[in-house]
Design a protein around this motif. Structure first.
Motif, PDB file in Angstrom:
ATOM      1  N   HIS A   1       0.862  -1.190   0.000  1.00  0.00           N
ATOM      2  CA  HIS A   1       0.000   0.000   0.000  1.00  0.00           C
ATOM      3  C   HIS A   1       0.897   1.238   0.000  1.00  0.00           C
TER       4      HIS A   1
ATOM      5  N   GLU B   1      -0.071   8.894  -1.901  1.00  0.00           N
ATOM      6  CA  GLU B   1      -0.223   9.594  -3.174  1.00  0.00           C
ATOM      7  C   GLU B   1       1.114   9.896  -3.847  1.00  0.00           C
TER       8      GLU B   1
ATOM      9  N   TYR C   1      -7.779   1.544  -4.055  1.00  0.00           N
ATOM     10  CA  TYR C   1      -6.692   2.420  -4.478  1.00  0.00           C
ATOM     11  C   TYR C   1      -6.159   1.930  -5.822  1.00  0.00           C
TER      12      TYR C   1
END
Length: 847
Positions: A198, A201, A302
């Motif tokens: 993970h 941005e 995401y």
């Protein structure tokens, strides 16, 4: 009960016996209810549950189901397992409830995914859908609820495997328990394959109190790589052509190296050498690279570009050897297999999968210990391939084996879980079919050309959705499923138009005729067959109708079936038909056939046929609250049906059109341009009195002389002047380019009379015959000019050809029929059912 090699030996020579090892055919079967080959136990099933036919005691009577049907595809049963074509089972239930009684045996020789069997069994469980039950009882108050038994047949082992699971009861709780166990084991052992880091941005790894946060991959997008024809550099299609912000793919893109504008068709694909563990050799395949990962952390999604760890995991998987069995069958030559071979170097079944998905599917498939769990996995086999398109809700392009340039590589573990419990999962429909019984349906894998396992005159009703020409190449499209099942279609008797199989329209029609002859043989006399048709080609429509007629069936009605949601080709092709057609045809009684043949050569055969046909037709049909005209009861179509039945039985037609129309008026009762038997007309008269409505006016296509005359007959039920008719005629007329169409004034003069006020009207029967004979004399004179000529006919009156063929048939001059037929454009013969009938039968007489 066991299926033995001795049992296989008894049916091995039946046409359509599948391709596979005996052990695999036996393993796939569940005798006596399902065999992945011709089923030797069907005879016992019919003897136990069937009702022998005896014409003397048979009191069966049904009119054709004369209503258009609209039924959607959103039922859980429909969505449980994909198949290339399906008719919603609720639509089929209407026909079964109309034509049969509880306990009757229904047959479908092109069963596909088995919806006919589902429909037959669901007739015994109407309370499963109270809303549908209420709707049916309102539409059809005469229905008798109760299970009908089904015999299902298909040439494809994949189809019969899917159909078997749709028609066989299952312990849902036990199934869920076992499926969960297998999925949990797989997740524990191989779940790491779908893990990813993970990132925030800025693309940096995210940590929590326990360390690096891992996400679960939902899907990975893979992109084709092309070679720039100008500078030779590699172009990753995703980077060059995808507008991520607007979610669009550009048709024209630039090479990042030299800046030239390109299309995909300008470029060659980059190829790479890989070691294929399944084939134990190095092969060349189109280069594809991962470009996007969609993943979840908790309930939030995401997206990211693959990082080094992602690429390392993919590399690790690609270098691993899969320990479980998976299919490595070479793709056959075919229309659909050409694209993946040519574009991506996919030459074997396992090449359709990324190594990761192949790992998962292989593990799960080899852990299967029940047919139902295997059914769950086969439901996911296609969506797990490289045919799954990024940016598409529908996944792959249905009816093809198309591999796109942007692949949506799914997390197969999560997808299978959704297939288990999701809105289109299989748990809910399995619950619906849990009320079925094992002896409600019997299935076999065989060609319909030669169904030796079913006795003569033993089936009560047939509903069938046959393959239509070149629409779908089932044996090619089913190859992936069948490679996993280890039993494949023997496509030698496959009824299809396919250049690779050297099958054109003629071969297709010959195969379909054999199939309909078998349908005719097994169906009881005085019973019905419903044929659901989907194709936009007139030539295929005519081929199907002629095959039905050649087999001995008599067509009584044609309606529409709206499945509401179009296929990919229906939605994207402007020429594709949006609704299916439904043909209702019957097998005449043996006593009628006997009388007909005994009186051959006399006019009695004409009226024997008309009486038999009128008896089978609906008396009153309502549409949108109005009484509808029944085309089959109109004189032109009665004449056409009568002529066709004589010719298909090899008999001369003992009466011409003018005498036929006179005879109709002398022997039958006429109402609203339709003819009725004496014991039918009271019902129609009473309905007209109660309705106090005019019959619906047909909208008709005017594309040749025959349809123009029919249109004028409808128009001139109210006399009209030329000036009133002309603008309406011009609006409707869409004349074929080869048709030498008479002017409207000539059509009126040849076929109708004019009153003192200049209005054209339909002549009374006493004068109709003279007009018809005069007109036929003119047409025959023109036809004689065609006979004298040479070379292809470019402009002609199709009506003159029809009248000429009828005369030559009467004279048994088959050679001249074939001679003129060969001079006509091929599409004219194929797309005109009357000309095709004369030509084909004449050709067969010359052989």
């Amino acid at each position: 009960m066991k299926l033995t090699k001795e049992d296989l030996d008894k049916v091995r020579n039946i046409e359509g016996f599948p391709i596979g090892e005996d052990e695999d055919i036996i393993a796939l079967s569940d005798p006596p209810y399902y065999t992945a080959c011709p089923n030797p136990f069907i005879k016992d099933f019919i003897e136990k549950y069937g009702k022998p036919y005896d014409e003397e005691t048979d009191d069966y009577h049904r009119e054709p189901f004369a209503a258009d049907v609209s039924e959607g595809k959103n039922d859980p049963i429909y969505n449980a397992h994909s198949y290339h074509t399906k008719v919603p089972h609720k639509a089929i239930m209407r026909y079964i409830l109309h034509y049969t009684d509880p306990g009757d045996i229904v047959f479908d020789g092109f069963c596909g995914s088995g919806m006919t069997g589902v429909a037959a069994q669901m007739c015994g469980n109407p309370d499963a859908d109270p809303e549908f039950k209420f709707k049916i009882e309102k539409e059809m108050p005469y229905v008798k609820w109760g299970v009908r038994r089904a015999i299902l047949n298909d040439l494809s082992p994949a189809a019969t495997f899917i159909a078997y699971n749709y028609n066989t009861p299952v312990d849902v709780a036990e199934f869920e328990k076992e499926a969960k166990r297998i999925l949990d084991e797989c997740e524990k052992e191989l779940g790491w394959m779908y893990e990813t880091n993970h990132v925030d941005e800025n693309g940096k790894q995210v940590y929590d109190m326990t360390g690096p946060v891992k996400g679960k991959i939902n899907y990975t997008v893979w992109s084709d790589v092309f070679i720039c024809p100008h500078c030779g550099s590699e172009i990753v299609f995703w980077d060059a052509a995808v507008d991520e912000e607007n979610k669009k793919v550009k048709d024209v893109f630039r090479c990042s190296n030299c800046g030239i504008e390109l299309k995909k068709t300008d470029c060659e694909r980059a190829m790479e050498l890989i070691y294929d563990h399944g084939l134990n050799k190095t092969i060349s395949m189109a280069k594809q690279v991962p470009v996007l990962i969609n993943y979840s952390v908790g309930n939030k999604r995401y997206e990211k570009k693959p990082d080094k760890d992602d690429l390392d995991i993919i590399e690790k998987i690609n270098n691993m050897k899969i320990p479980c069995w998976y299919p490595t069958d070479e793709l056959p030559d075919g229309y659909n297999t050409e694209q993946p071979k040519r574009s991506h170097g996919i030459t074997h079944v396992h090449h359709f999968y990324t190594k990761r998905n192949l790992f998962i599917l292989s593990y799960l498939y080899n852990k299967c210990n029940t047919t139902t769990i295997r059914f769950m996995i086969t439901a996911c086999l296609v969506m797990g391939t490289k045919m799954s398109r990024y940016g598409s809700r529908t996944g792959n392009v249905s009816g093809t084996l198309y591999v796109p340039s942007l692949i949506k590589d799914l997390n197969m573990l999560e997808y299978i879980k959704r297939k288990l419990y999701g809105p289109k999962g299989i748990v809910k429909p399995l619950g619906k079919i849990s009320s079925f019984k094992y002896d409600y349906a019997l299935l076999q894998t065989s060609s319909l050309n030669d169904i030796q396992t079913i006795q003569n005159n033993s089936i009560d009703y047939i509903f069938t959705d046959p393959p239509f020409g070149y629409n779908l190449n089932y044996s090619e499209l089913n190859f992936i499923w069948e490679a996993w099942l280890k039993v494949k279609t023997n496509n030698k008797p496959e009824a299809i138009i396919n250049k690779v199989q050297n099958k054109g329209l003629v071969e297709y029609q010959e195969l379909m005729t054999k199939c309909f002859e078998e349908y005719y043989r097994v169906l009881k006399p005085n019973r019905w067959i419903t044929v659901e048709f989907h194709n936009s080609k007139n030539s295929v429509w005519n081929a199907i109708q002629e095959s039905l007629l050649r087999a001995g069936f008599i067509i009584a009605d044609v309606r529409t079936l709206d499945k509401k949601q179009g296929s990919f080709k229906q939605v994207t092709t402007t020429s594709a038909v949006k609704q299916d057609l439904v043909i209702s045809a019957y097998k005449p009684k043996e006593s009628f056939k006997k009388r007909f043949l005994e009186k051959a050569g006399t006019e009695d055969t004409v009226w024997e046929f008309v009486r038999e046909h009128l008896e089978k037709l609906p008396v009153v049909v309502y549409k949108n609250g109005m009484i509808e005209k029944i085309q089959e009861r109109e004189p032109y179509l009665l004449f056409d049906r009568m002529v066709a039945y004589h010719i298909m039985n090899g008999l001369s037609v003992p009466i011409d059109a003018s005498d036929f129309y006179k005879g109709l008026d002398e022997r039958f009762i006429k109402r609203d341009g339709m003819y009725f038997l004496h014991d039918q007309v009271n019902e129609y008269d009473n309905a007209r009195i109660k309705a106090d409505l005019e019959p619906i006016q047909f909208s008709m296509f005017v594309n040749d002389e025959k349809s123009a005359i029919a249109w004028l007959y409808h128009q001139l039920e109210t006399p009209q002047t030329y000036s009133e008719l002309q603008p309406k005629f011009m609006k409707e007329a869409k004349i074929a380019r080869y048709e030498k169409m008479p002017e409207l004034s000539e059509l009126l003069e040849e076929n109708f009379l004019q009153d003192e006020e200049g209005r054209w009207y339909i002549p009374d029967p006493s004068k109709t015959g003279d007009l018809i004979k005069l007109r036929e004399k003119r047409l025959l004179k023109e036809f004689e000019e065609y006979l004298k000529g040479k070379g292809k006919l470019k402009k002609f009156r199709t009506e003159a050809i029809r009248v000429g063929f009828a005369k030559l048939w009467k004279e048994k001059d088959y050679e001249s029929i074939v001679k003129i037929g060969n001079r006509l454009p091929e599409n004219v013969i194929q797309e005109d059912d009357k000309l095709l009938m004369y030509y084909d039968i004449a050709l067969s007489r010359m052989e």
